[in-house]
Design a protein around this motif. Structure first.
Motif, PDB file in Angstrom:
ATOM      1  N   ALA A 127     -10.935   8.133   0.659  1.00 27.30           N
ATOM      2  CA  ALA A 127     -10.431   8.823   1.829  1.00 27.30           C
ATOM      3  C   ALA A 127      -9.059   9.654   1.603  1.00 27.30           C
ATOM      4  CB  ALA A 127      -9.901   7.925   3.055  1.00 27.30           C
ATOM      5  N   ARG A 128      -8.401   9.154   0.726  1.00 27.66           N
ATOM      6  CA  ARG A 128      -7.134   9.604   0.393  1.00 27.66           C
ATOM      7  C   ARG A 128      -7.550  10.940  -0.558  1.00 27.66           C
ATOM      8  NH1 ARG A 128      -4.266   3.884  -1.069  1.00 27.66           N
ATOM      9  NH2 ARG A 128      -3.680   3.339   1.204  1.00 27.66           N
ATOM     10  N   LEU A 129      -8.501  10.812  -1.246  1.00 27.57           N
ATOM     11  CA  LEU A 129      -9.053  11.881  -2.177  1.00 27.57           C
ATOM     12  C   LEU A 129      -9.539  13.054  -1.139  1.00 27.57           C
ATOM     13  CD1 LEU A 129      -9.410  13.182  -4.892  1.00 27.57           C
ATOM     14  CD2 LEU A 129     -11.824  12.109  -4.727  1.00 27.57           C
ATOM     15  N   ALA A 130     -10.441  12.727  -0.040  1.00 25.68           N
ATOM     16  CA  ALA A 130     -10.966  13.730   0.873  1.00 25.68           C
ATOM     17  C   ALA A 130      -9.505  14.291   1.480  1.00 25.68           C
ATOM     18  CB  ALA A 130     -11.563  12.820   1.942  1.00 25.68           C
ATOM     19  N   ALA A 131      -8.420  13.651   1.933  1.00 26.26           N
ATOM     20  CA  ALA A 131      -7.376  14.276   2.501  1.00 26.26           C
ATOM     21  C   ALA A 131      -6.727  15.160   1.445  1.00 26.26           C
ATOM     22  CB  ALA A 131      -6.463  12.974   2.938  1.00 26.26           C
ATOM     23  N   ALA A 132      -6.711  15.202   0.238  1.00 23.43           N
ATOM     24  CA  ALA A 132      -6.376  16.164  -0.451  1.00 23.43           C
ATOM     25  C   ALA A 132      -7.509  17.152  -0.699  1.00 23.43           C
ATOM     26  CB  ALA A 132      -6.096  15.551  -1.985  1.00 23.43           C
ATOM     27  N   GLY A 133      -8.397  17.274   0.126  1.00 25.31           N
ATOM     28  CA  GLY A 133      -9.342  18.396   0.136  1.00 25.31           C
ATOM     29  C   GLY A 133     -10.655  18.170  -0.958  1.00 25.31           C
ATOM     30  N   VAL A 134     -10.777  17.142  -1.485  1.00 30.41           N
ATOM     31  CA  VAL A 134     -12.041  16.923  -2.525  1.00 30.41           C
ATOM     32  C   VAL A 134     -12.946  15.806  -2.255  1.00 30.41           C
ATOM     33  CG1 VAL A 134     -12.160  16.361  -4.954  1.00 30.41           C
ATOM     34  CG2 VAL A 134     -10.282  17.831  -4.238  1.00 30.41           C
ATOM     35  N   THR A 135     -14.159  16.142  -2.222  1.00 27.52           N
ATOM     36  CA  THR A 135     -14.890  14.893  -2.274  1.00 27.52           C
ATOM     37  C   THR A 135     -15.487  14.441  -3.835  1.00 27.52           C
ATOM     38  OG1 THR A 135     -16.970  16.655  -2.383  1.00 27.52           O
ATOM     39  CG2 THR A 135     -15.963  16.168  -0.076  1.00 27.52           C
ATOM     40  N   MET A 137       0.718  -1.151   0.011  1.00 27.72           N
ATOM     41  CA  MET A 137       0.037   0.105   0.018  1.00 27.72           C
ATOM     42  C   MET A 137       0.801   1.090  -0.079  1.00 27.72           C
ATOM     43  SD  MET A 137      -2.860   1.184   2.886  1.00 27.72           S
ATOM     44  CE  MET A 137      -3.839  -0.394   2.656  1.00 27.72           C
ATOM     45  N   VAL A 138       0.571   2.126  -0.873  1.00 26.33           N
ATOM     46  CA  VAL A 138       1.266   3.526  -0.827  1.00 26.33           C
ATOM     47  C   VAL A 138       0.671   4.413   0.221  1.00 26.33           C
ATOM     48  CG1 VAL A 138       1.974   5.457  -2.273  1.00 26.33           C
ATOM     49  CG2 VAL A 138       1.526   3.015  -3.387  1.00 26.33           C
ATOM     50  N   THR A 139       1.560   5.058   0.857  1.00 27.11           N
ATOM     51  CA  THR A 139       1.161   6.327   1.677  1.00 27.11           C
ATOM     52  C   THR A 139       0.885   7.367   0.948  1.00 27.11           C
ATOM     53  OG1 THR A 139       2.948   5.512   3.438  1.00 27.11           O
ATOM     54  CG2 THR A 139       1.984   7.478   3.688  1.00 27.11           C
ATOM     55  N   GLN A 140      -0.155   7.983   1.382  1.00 25.60           N
ATOM     56  CA  GLN A 140      -0.865   9.248   0.500  1.00 25.60           C
ATOM     57  C   GLN A 140       0.414  10.195   0.219  1.00 25.60           C
ATOM     58  OE1 GLN A 140      -3.511  10.406  -0.802  1.00 25.60           O
ATOM     59  NE2 GLN A 140      -2.358  12.122  -1.479  1.00 25.60           N
ATOM     60  N   ALA A 141       0.680  10.442  -1.174  1.00 24.97           N
ATOM     61  CA  ALA A 141       1.661  11.519  -1.388  1.00 24.97           C
ATOM     62  C   ALA A 141       1.314  12.751  -1.105  1.00 24.97           C
ATOM     63  CB  ALA A 141       1.897  11.477  -3.042  1.00 24.97           C
ATOM     64  N   THR A 142       2.052  13.569  -0.298  1.00 25.17           N
ATOM     65  CA  THR A 142       1.652  15.081   0.180  1.00 25.17           C
ATOM     66  C   THR A 142       2.361  16.049  -0.813  1.00 25.17           C
ATOM     67  OG1 THR A 142       3.399  15.096   1.608  1.00 25.17           O
ATOM     68  CG2 THR A 142       1.561  14.250   2.349  1.00 25.17           C
ATOM     69  N   LYS A 143       3.176  15.675  -1.873  1.00 29.38           N
ATOM     70  CA  LYS A 143       3.713  16.603  -2.716  1.00 29.38           C
ATOM     71  C   LYS A 143       2.869  17.311  -3.396  1.00 29.38           C
ATOM     72  CE  LYS A 143       8.006  17.806  -5.084  1.00 29.38           C
ATOM     73  NZ  LYS A 143       9.200  17.397  -5.647  1.00 29.38           N
ATOM     74  N   ILE A 156      -1.377  20.049  -8.703  1.00 33.88           N
ATOM     75  CA  ILE A 156      -1.413  18.594  -9.068  1.00 33.88           C
ATOM     76  C   ILE A 156      -0.769  17.585  -8.039  1.00 33.88           C
ATOM     77  CG2 ILE A 156      -1.048  16.765 -10.577  1.00 33.88           C
ATOM     78  CD1 ILE A 156      -0.172  19.028 -12.641  1.00 33.88           C
ATOM     79  N   ILE A 157      -1.866  16.651  -7.522  1.00 36.66           N
ATOM     80  CA  ILE A 157      -1.430  15.990  -6.484  1.00 36.66           C
ATOM     81  C   ILE A 157      -1.707  14.302  -6.631  1.00 36.66           C
ATOM     82  CG2 ILE A 157      -1.970  15.194  -3.885  1.00 36.66           C
ATOM     83  CD1 ILE A 157      -2.620  18.209  -3.451  1.00 36.66           C
ATOM     84  N   ARG A 158      -0.863  13.472  -6.378  1.00 33.54           N
ATOM     85  CA  ARG A 158      -1.054  11.928  -6.648  1.00 33.54           C
ATOM     86  C   ARG A 158      -2.099  11.531  -5.570  1.00 33.54           C
ATOM     87  NH1 ARG A 158       3.772   8.305  -6.155  1.00 33.54           N
ATOM     88  NH2 ARG A 158       3.236   7.976  -4.032  1.00 33.54           N
TER      89      ARG A 158
END
Length: 312
Positions: A103-111, A1-7, A16-18
Motif C-alpha cells: 500500500a505504501r508502494l502504491a501511495a508512491a504511484g507504483v504497483t 511503524m514508520v510513516t510513509q516518507a514523502t520526501k 528516489i523515494i523511501r
C-alpha cells in the motif's frame, strides 16, 4: 511503524523515494555491536539526534525500508525489506509480519506489476523478503514483470546452505574474506529467493563494479555477507550510493571499527566499511542507507582523521 516518507530525492534524471516497512528500537550498544567499548557511544552521543538514538533507554533507533528509483526508462526497487508472513522465529521483530508495504508502494504511484527491476544488495532476511508473497500457501514473486538482479555468489552460497550442504565450488567463500562467524538466517533462501529463481525472473551477476543497467553498477563490499554489494547510481554527473548493510547506524561513520552482530565475515566487513567511507567522501555521493532512521539519506564528509555523517 514508520510513516510513509514523502520526501523525493533527485539524482540527475531519477527520483528516489523511501518505501517504509518497520521502525525498530530494538538494540542497545552491546547487542548491536558486541564487544564495543561503551566509550565509543559516549564519545559521539552529542552527534546522534533523538531520531537515531533514545538517550533515556540507550537504544538505537533504526529503520527497515526499500528504495524506489524511477528513471526516465525504468522503475526500480533496491532491496525489498522483510515481507509479510515470513517465518522468522529466530528474529522476533521480523517474525510473521503484517505490514502495508505494498500500500505504501502504491501511495508512491507504483504497483507491483510496474516494477521493472529489483536490485538486491545481499540475501539477508530484511533485504529480500518482499521478493515474494504468500498466495494460497505458495510463495510467488511479488513483482511478476521484474528482473531480480543479485550476486551469483550470494545465490550459490544461499542455495548450498538451504539444502544443508557445505559450500563448494562457486559457493565456497573466498578465503580473503577471513573467518565466518555466522551464516544467513534459515528459510530466507527457500521462501524469498528460490521462487524467483524457479520463475525464471533472476539475473545472476558478478559483483565487480561493471554496469548492469545504464548508470547502475554493483560495487563489491563483502563482509556483512559473503558477496555483499553496494549499488552505485550515476545520472547527469550526480552520484548516489545505496550502501546496503555496510553500516547499520550513523555511529559507525564515527566509529568504523564497530561491526554489527549480523556481520558474517568481520575482517572483510571492516575493509568494506573503510572503502565506502573513503569512496563516498571522495565522490561527494548522496548515501542512501537501509537501516539509518530519520531520513535515511545523507552525505559523508572527512573530519580530521575520520568521517562525519550529515542527514539530508
Amino acid at each position: 511503524m514508520v510513516t510513509q516518507a514523502t520526501k523525493t530525492y533527485r539524482i540527475g534524471d531519477a527520483s528516489i523515494i523511501r518505501i517504509d516497512e518497520l521502525r525498530l528500537a530494538a538494540f542497545q550498544l552491546d547487542a548491536l555491536y558486541p564487544g564495543a567499548d561503551p566509550q565509543a557511544l559516549e564519545h559521539h552521543r552529542d552527534r546522534l539526534d533523538a531520531g537515531s538514538f533514545d538517550p533515556a533507554t540507550g537504544t538505537f533507533i533504526q529503520s527497515i525500508h526499500s528504495w524506489l528509483v524511477k528513471t526516465p526508462h525504468h522503475t526500480i526497487l533496491i532491496d525489498t525489506a522483510t515481507g509479510n508472513d515470513k517465518n522468522r522465529p529466530d528474529i522476533p521483530p521480523l517474525h510473521r509480519l503484517n505490514e502495508p508495504f505494498l500500500a505504501r508502494l502504491a501511495a508512491a504511484g507504483v504497483t507491483p506489476e510496474q516494477v521493472d527491476y529489483v536490485l538486491l544488495t545481499h540475501v539477508h532476511a530484511d533485504h529480500v523478503g518482499w521478493n515474494t508473497r504468500l498466495v494460497d500457501g505458495r510463495w510467488i514473486p511479488t513483482f511478476p514483470n521484474a528482473t531480480y538482479v543479485l550476486s551469483r555468489i550470494e545465490h550459490a552460497y544461499g542455495a548450498s546452505l538451504a539444502v544443508g550442504t557445505e559450500p563448494i565450488g562457486a559457493a565456497r567463500p573466498d578465503p580473503a574474506l577471513g573467518a565466518a562467524v555466522r551464516k544467513p538466517a534459515d528459510r530466507v533462501y527457500d521462501d524469498s529467493v528460490r521462487p524467483v529463481i524457479e520463475a525464471g525472473l533472476a539475473k545472476l551477476i558478478a559483483v565487480n563494479g561493471d554496469e548492469v543497467l545504464e548508470g547502475i553498477s554493483f560495487v563489491p563490499t563483502p563482509g556483512h555477507s559473503v558477496d555483499h554489494a553496494s549499488i552505485r547510481f550515476v545520472s547527469r554527473g550526480e552520484q548516489a550510493l545505496f550502501a546496503g548493510d555496510v553500516m547499520h547506524h550513523p555511529l559507525q561513520v564515527y566509529e568504523p571499527s564497530l561491526n554489527s552482530c549480523f556481520c558474517e565475515f568481520p575482517d572483510a566487513a571492516l575493509r568494506s566499511r573503510a572503502f565506502v567511507l573513503e569512496d563516498a567522501a571522495e565522490r561527494g555521493a548522496t548515501v542512501f542507507t537501509t537501516h539509518f532512521a530519520e531520513s535515511s539519506v545523507g552525505r559523508i564528509d572527512r573530519r580530521g582523521d575520520g568521517f562525519a555523517w550529515h542527514f539530508l
